[in-house]
Design a protein around this motif. Structure first.
Motif, PDB file in Angstrom:
ATOM      1  N   UNK A  47      49.312 -72.605 -63.755  1.00 28.48           N
ATOM      2  CA  UNK A  47      48.214 -71.981 -63.702  1.00 28.48           C
ATOM      3  C   UNK A  47      47.414 -71.111 -64.639  1.00 28.48           C
ATOM      4  N   UNK A  48      46.127 -70.573 -65.373  1.00 31.09           N
ATOM      5  CA  UNK A  48      45.933 -69.741 -65.455  1.00 31.09           C
ATOM      6  C   UNK A  48      46.735 -69.465 -67.072  1.00 31.09           C
ATOM      7  N   UNK A  49      46.607 -69.690 -67.825  1.00 32.27           N
ATOM      8  CA  UNK A  49      47.288 -68.132 -68.399  1.00 32.27           C
ATOM      9  C   UNK A  49      47.030 -67.745 -70.061  1.00 32.27           C
ATOM     10  N   UNK A  50      46.373 -66.300 -69.834  1.00 31.74           N
ATOM     11  CA  UNK A  50      46.022 -65.858 -71.452  1.00 31.74           C
ATOM     12  C   UNK A  50      47.024 -64.487 -72.006  1.00 31.74           C
ATOM     13  N   UNK A  51      46.707 -64.321 -73.106  1.00 31.91           N
ATOM     14  CA  UNK A  51      47.563 -63.555 -74.251  1.00 31.91           C
ATOM     15  C   UNK A  51      46.317 -62.126 -74.109  1.00 31.91           C
ATOM     16  N   UNK A  52      46.851 -60.691 -74.045  1.00 29.14           N
ATOM     17  CA  UNK A  52      45.960 -59.608 -74.059  1.00 29.14           C
ATOM     18  C   UNK A  52      46.041 -58.708 -75.174  1.00 29.14           C
ATOM     19  N   UNK A  53      45.592 -59.418 -75.713  1.00 29.77           N
ATOM     20  CA  UNK A  53      44.521 -58.529 -77.375  1.00 29.77           C
ATOM     21  C   UNK A  53      45.875 -57.764 -77.124  1.00 29.77           C
ATOM     22  N   UNK A  54      45.815 -57.416 -78.262  1.00 25.41           N
ATOM     23  CA  UNK A  54      46.896 -55.910 -78.943  1.00 25.41           C
ATOM     24  C   UNK A  54      47.871 -55.673 -78.646  1.00 25.41           C
ATOM     25  N   UNK A  55      48.966 -56.783 -78.032  1.00 24.31           N
ATOM     26  CA  UNK A  55      50.167 -56.764 -77.574  1.00 24.31           C
ATOM     27  C   UNK A  55      51.260 -57.537 -78.973  1.00 24.31           C
ATOM     28  N   UNK A  56      52.021 -57.513 -78.753  1.00 26.32           N
ATOM     29  CA  UNK A  56      52.998 -58.268 -79.849  1.00 26.32           C
ATOM     30  C   UNK A  56      53.264 -59.361 -80.098  1.00 26.32           C
ATOM     31  N   UNK A  57      53.477 -59.664 -81.765  1.00 25.34           N
ATOM     32  CA  UNK A  57      52.679 -61.014 -82.204  1.00 25.34           C
ATOM     33  C   UNK A  57      53.608 -62.072 -81.329  1.00 25.34           C
ATOM     34  N   UNK A  58      53.066 -63.398 -80.301  1.00 23.90           N
ATOM     35  CA  UNK A  58      53.759 -64.321 -80.044  1.00 23.90           C
ATOM     36  C   UNK A  58      55.664 -64.729 -81.193  1.00 23.90           C
ATOM     37  N   UNK A  59      56.075 -65.269 -80.713  1.00 22.83           N
ATOM     38  CA  UNK A  59      57.416 -65.331 -81.341  1.00 22.83           C
ATOM     39  C   UNK A  59      56.965 -66.229 -81.952  1.00 22.83           C
ATOM     40  N   UNK A  60      56.549 -68.005 -81.475  1.00 22.86           N
ATOM     41  CA  UNK A  60      55.276 -68.500 -81.478  1.00 22.86           C
ATOM     42  C   UNK A  60      54.158 -68.295 -81.428  1.00 22.86           C
TER      43      UNK A  60
END
Length: 85
Positions: free
Chosen positions: A45-58
């Motif tokens: 389903x839909x996916x989002x990154x919440x601002x202010x979190x750890x940077x993504x590994x990739x």
């Protein structure tokens, strides 16, 4: 349903519990350490990154949202699960 995902280990017991509840069409928001697993998470389903979190590994091909949008998603998609270690 909306799942707030913050675990860093995709093979942990917490991750397995999350995946057991996860259904087609559910929304996932990756926060904090969850950004580390976002690129490899088996989205259905839909996916989002919440601002202010750890940077993504990739880099994950997910839209980054602010906290106001996150609150809107919670209101739109009903029950919320939170997966923090």
């Amino acid at each position: 349903m909306l799942h707030l995902i913050a675990f860093e280990d995709p093979d942990s017991p917490l991750a397995r519990q999350c995946l057991a509840l996860y259904r087609d069409g559910d929304v996932c928001v990756f926060a904090d350490g969850g950004a580390l697993v976002a690129a490899d998470f088996p989205l259905r389903g839909p996916g989002y990154l919440l601002e202010g979190g750890a940077p993504a590994a990739r880099p994950a091909a997910l839209e980054t949202i602010d906290h106001a949008r996150f609150v809107d998603l919670m209101a739109e998609h009903g029950p919320v699960t939170s997966w923090y270690p």
